[in-house]
Scaffold this active site. Sequence first.
Site, PDB file in Angstrom:
ATOM      1  N   GLU A  31       0.839  -1.205   0.000  1.00 46.52           N
ATOM      2  CA  GLU A  31       0.000   0.000   0.000  1.00 46.52           C
ATOM      3  C   GLU A  31       0.873   1.254   0.000  1.00 46.52           C
ATOM      4  OE1 GLU A  31      -3.046  -0.231  -0.631  1.00 46.52           O
ATOM      5  OE2 GLU A  31      -3.498  -2.312  -0.108  1.00 46.52           O
ATOM      6  N   CYS A  54      -7.667  -1.428   8.104  1.00 48.83           N
ATOM      7  CA  CYS A  54      -6.317  -1.453   7.539  1.00 48.83           C
ATOM      8  C   CYS A  54      -5.867  -0.031   7.224  1.00 48.83           C
ATOM      9  CB  CYS A  54      -6.280  -2.323   6.287  1.00 48.83           C
ATOM     10  SG  CYS A  54      -6.578  -4.080   6.621  1.00 48.83           S
ATOM     11  N   HIS A  68      -0.918  -5.651   2.451  1.00 49.62           N
ATOM     12  CA  HIS A  68      -2.096  -6.515   2.448  1.00 49.62           C
ATOM     13  C   HIS A  68      -1.712  -7.897   1.923  1.00 49.62           C
ATOM     14  CE1 HIS A  68      -5.396  -3.354   2.723  1.00 49.62           C
ATOM     15  NE2 HIS A  68      -5.777  -4.330   3.522  1.00 49.62           N
TER      16      HIS A  68
END
Length: 191
Positions: free
Chosen positions: A76, A139, A163
């Site tokens: 991410e 998250c 992730h």
Amino acid sequence: MKILVTAFGPFDGRPDNASSLALRELKIGLPGIHTRILPVDAVIAPSRLKQALKQIRPSALIMLGEAAGSRQIRLETTAWNELDFRIPDIAGRQPWLKPIIRSAPNHFASTLPLAAIHANLVNSGHQVSLSDDAGRYLCNQLFYVGRHELDSRTTACPAGFIHLPLAKDYPTARAVDALTRAIEVLRQLAD
């Protein structure tokens, strides 16, 4: 080098979370790793992350979560200052279109060496991608809170979110190998 690695406990009716499965195995084989498994709770998880950052004072932070439906590891790039839960957390909270922290920046970028981690994982045969959307669930919330908290520190601490696919889609042993390689990249760049 002290590295704090966090993961989440189960949620959404599943008995396990891919991130905590990988974290348990990761901790066994690597020195200098400090771990926390956080509940999928919008109040408790950020609080426990802040506590861990104060206690451990890590030189790097890797936060893990699971991405149902994904077949590859997602690095991410961006944490967004927005809560928009598609399902309730384990305490029944379901915020909708709210900021994580009022009067704070719209987003924070990952400070992990994502290009180097991505290259290492691809060269090792992992399915991996860069993603600019960690969702608007816990998250993303934890990623944002972690970066916001570390932004106020005077010493640099690379931090970001990874992730993992569900364990049935990406075996835990493979996820652990990918995480070990990401940690090796961090350590090499720190030397």
